[in-house]
Design a protein around this motif. Structure first.
Motif, PDB file in Angstrom:
ATOM      1  N   THR A  73       0.836  -1.202   0.000  1.00 45.21           N
ATOM      2  CA  THR A  73       0.000   0.000   0.000  1.00 45.21           C
ATOM      3  C   THR A  73       0.868   1.247   0.000  1.00 45.21           C
ATOM      4  N   ILE A  74       1.887   1.256   0.845  1.00 48.56           N
ATOM      5  CA  ILE A  74       2.795   2.408   0.913  1.00 48.56           C
ATOM      6  C   ILE A  74       3.499   2.617  -0.424  1.00 48.56           C
ATOM      7  N   LEU A  75       3.980   1.518  -1.024  1.00 56.12           N
ATOM      8  CA  LEU A  75       4.654   1.633  -2.324  1.00 56.12           C
ATOM      9  C   LEU A  75       3.698   2.157  -3.393  1.00 56.12           C
ATOM     10  N   HIS A  76       2.437   1.706  -3.347  1.00 53.87           N
ATOM     11  CA  HIS A  76       1.448   2.195  -4.307  1.00 53.87           C
ATOM     12  C   HIS A  76       1.246   3.704  -4.162  1.00 53.87           C
ATOM     13  N   LEU A  77       1.133   4.170  -2.916  1.00 46.80           N
ATOM     14  CA  LEU A  77       0.965   5.612  -2.680  1.00 46.80           C
ATOM     15  C   LEU A  77       2.185   6.394  -3.147  1.00 46.80           C
ATOM     16  N   LEU A  78       3.350   5.873  -2.828  1.00 46.80           N
ATOM     17  CA  LEU A  78       4.585   6.571  -3.220  1.00 46.80           C
ATOM     18  C   LEU A  78       4.697   6.703  -4.733  1.00 46.80           C
ATOM     19  N   ASN A  79       4.371   5.651  -5.465  1.00 42.61           N
ATOM     20  CA  ASN A  79       4.561   5.643  -6.917  1.00 42.61           C
ATOM     21  C   ASN A  79       3.451   6.343  -7.692  1.00 42.61           C
ATOM     22  N   THR A  80       2.302   6.568  -7.043  1.00 41.63           N
ATOM     23  CA  THR A  80       1.178   7.170  -7.771  1.00 41.63           C
ATOM     24  C   THR A  80       0.812   8.571  -7.289  1.00 41.63           C
ATOM     25  N   LYS A  81       1.122   8.894  -6.029  1.00 43.61           N
ATOM     26  CA  LYS A  81       0.659  10.164  -5.469  1.00 43.61           C
ATOM     27  C   LYS A  81       1.787  11.127  -5.084  1.00 43.61           C
ATOM     28  N   CYS A  82       3.021  10.638  -5.063  1.00 43.06           N
ATOM     29  CA  CYS A  82       4.095  11.447  -4.469  1.00 43.06           C
ATOM     30  C   CYS A  82       5.148  11.913  -5.466  1.00 43.06           C
ATOM     31  N   THR A  83       4.936  11.656  -6.737  1.00 44.09           N
ATOM     32  CA  THR A  83       5.972  11.988  -7.718  1.00 44.09           C
ATOM     33  C   THR A  83       6.070  13.484  -8.005  1.00 44.09           C
ATOM     34  N   THR A  84       5.004  14.232  -7.727  1.00 43.02           N
ATOM     35  CA  THR A  84       5.015  15.670  -8.040  1.00 43.02           C
ATOM     36  C   THR A  84       4.793  16.557  -6.820  1.00 43.02           C
TER      37      THR A  84
END
Length: 585
Positions: free
Chosen positions: A25-36
């Motif tokens: 779940t954390i990896l999903h959030l990092l890769n989809t919501k935190c790039t910008t």
């Protein structure tokens, strides 16, 4: 179980006090919501810390990559802090932190982490050594690079294609071409086209075009990148015709192929040909990307292809291409050089991101159109907003002063550049100042300035003074400067013509004849006048006369020019014998 959480962080959300997050779940959030968003990244990082997942290698590695890519203040320090919170980093995490240092312009720290990795007896893999080799290149650490290669051999990774390619680039950048060639020739593991391309590119960069061509011919298998490397390399060394031949033979062209040929023409000064390639590309239905559009706009600016430049501007708007500092500046420069100063100003004002080179383009545009006061006002704004001017900024504002006779202002800016901003004036700056003084009739001061230059004055600077002598009728100085120019720039027909005109103005016909004979003796022919015009979106060159070998479609243009010339002669009140254009053909 689904990895998508019910709680999705936003810029304004708060972190829940209790929530069951898994590593997926954390990896999903990092890769989809935190790039910008740095703020969301920090929120998710806080969640990971709270549930003790920030110490998991893959979560930590992803955090390191995201912090490093953010480029905000202290982003690398944040990435390093994340790394140090993991008790036993795996190979993935070591590679992430090394790459983070490299991408944040700290190659020495990347090398330091590699040695920490070795000391900790962590396993290195095929992704470790390309990062290390690039770090050694950027840090100019030759011996450490060689040691890294020894580690590759020791760890049995010599046959990996990624490592080979990176090693070839490293040795080539150090000038060790034999070692680079040996990396290609090792038998363990086949060398793919990427490795061959790397070595060919290395030989091209060091100027050995013959060896590069031999390698290209020997390649067991070529890809589009192989052809692109050859086109770019030959064009970079001014071998435009061979580059075009390679381009024509390329079986499958991609955007880099087209861009390499366009850039090669532009760097060689063949702007008309660059636009022709761009037109061919459009016929092949290739969609130009942002970086290519900047190059094509530069070609438009240099030949006055306003219609083509407007088409590109419309294309940018139609495809919602972000107008960053580089692309926006290219538009400003194109419009200014094509005479559409209002459009240049409109683009400039609407740009959300500007750099000093953007302001330079606008200042220079105002200067070349005689709007000195506007250029000076814009220069003052640069200073007021705290942006640091560079040598191009001062060149633009000095040009503005020169074209409008603002001697005091010009001297003020020249001193400001040197004394306040500690920018050492180059020959171009001295040339602008000499031109300014000459145009204002301060010929002795201009000559004194030229003689006091810390570098040898070039022909352009003496030429500006010679032009000023003609304008202000200083025969003695003009003769002296003219003789200097005939020795310094003996193949330039314009120097002879200008000196001849100075003699003609003083009615020294014997000296006019002497210059004419000198041109004949040296085999100097008067350069044909030429101009570029755009007809139906195609740039065409008009030269001073027409003959049957030229483009038949231009015949009507030349006929009209002849009629205009005849009309001028008829309506001319008197022949002006003070200007004698020498023709030795």
């Amino acid at each position: 179980m689904s990895t998508k959480p019910n709680f999705i962080p936003t810029e304004n959300s708060t972190i829940p006090t209790a929530y069951n997050f898994s590593d997926k779940t954390i990896l999903h959030l990092l890769n989809t919501k935190c790039t910008t968003s740095l703020q969301i990244l920090k929120q998710v990082h806080a969640i990971a810390i709270r549930i003790i997942l920030s110490r998991e290698n893959y979560v930590a590695g992803t955090l390191v990559k995201l912090y490093a890519a953010n480029k905000s203040c202290n982003s690398l320090e944040s990435a390093i802090t994340v790394f140090h919170q993991v008790p036993n980093p795996n190979t993935f995490l070591w590679n992430c932190i090394m790459k983070a240092c490299l991408e944040n312009d700290d190659p020495s720290k990347a090398i330091s982490f590699y040695y920490d990795m070795v000391v900790s007896n962590s396993r290195r893999n095929k992704y470790t050594y390309p990062i290390l080799f690039k770090a050694c290149v950027d840090a100019k650490e030759v011996e450490l690079g060689v040691q890294g290669h020894a580690h590759v051999e020791k760890n049995g990774l010599r046959g990996d294609k990624h490592i080979k390619s990176a090693g070839i680039k490293m040795y080539a950048s150090f000038g060790y071409m034999n070692e680079a060639r040996l990396m290609l020739d090792v038998n363990e593991g086949a060398s793919d086209s990427v490795c061959w391309n790397a070595l060919i590119d290395a030989y091209l960069k060091c100027g050995d075009l013959r060896t590069a061509k031999e390698l290209f011919d020997e390649m067991p298998e070529r890809n589009t990148g192989s052809w692109n490397v050859m086109i770019d390399g030959f064009a970079r060394h001014g071998m435009i015709e061979p580059a075009r031949d390679i381009f024509n033979c390329t079986p499958q062209k991609d955007e880099i192929t087209w861009s390499a040929m366009i850039d090669g023409y532009i760097k060689g000064g063949y702007h008309k040909e660059a636009l022709e390639i761009f037109h061919l590309m459009q016929k092949e239905d290739f969609k130009p990307k942002k970086f290519m559009l900047s190059s094509v706009l530069a070609a438009c600016a240099n030949v006055g292809a306003l219609d083509q430049g407007r088409w590109i501007h419309a294309y940018i708007a139609r495809h919602s291409i972000p107008l960053d500092a580089i692309l926006g500046t290219s538009l400003v420069d194109m419009y200014a050089k094509c005479g559409c100063l209002d459009m240049a100003w409109d683009v400039f004002q609407k740009m959300k991101e500007t750099k000093i080179f953007t302001w330079n383009a606008m200042i220079t545009g105002l200067a070349i159109h005689g709007r000195a006061n506007d250029a000076i006002d814009l220069f003052s704004k640069v200073l007021n907003i705290g942006m640091k001017p560079n040598e191009i900024t001062f060149l633009g504002v000095l040009n503005a002063c020169a074209h409008n006779g603002l001697v005091d202002k010009g001297l003020e800016f020249f001193n400001l550049m040197h004394e306040v901003y500690k920018i050492e004036p180059k020959a171009e700056h001295y040339g602008c100042l000499a031109d300014l003084l000459g145009r204002a009739g301060l010929l002795k001061e201009a000559e004194q300035l030229i003689n006091s230059m810390p570098m040898k004055p070039n022909a352009a600077i003496w030429g500006a003074l010679l032009g000023a002598c003609k304008i202000h009728g200083d025969i003695s100085l003009g003769e002296r400067v003219g003789e200097i120019l005939l020795e310094m720039d003996p193949q330039n027909s314009g120097r002879y013509v200008l000196l001849s005109n100075i003699y003609a103005k003083a009615e020294r016909w014997g000296d006019v004849e002497r210059v004419r004979k000198l041109m004949k003796k040296r085999g100097i022919k008067t350069d044909r006048g030429s101009s570029m015009i755009e007809l139906g979106g195609v740039v065409r060159e008009i030269i001073a006369w027409y003959d049957d070998r030229m483009d038949p479609s231009m015949k009507d243009v030349y006929l009209m020019m002849e009629r205009i010339t005849e009309r001028v002669h008829v309506e001319s009140n008197a022949q002006n014998t003070s200007q004698v254009l020498v023709n030795v053909e």
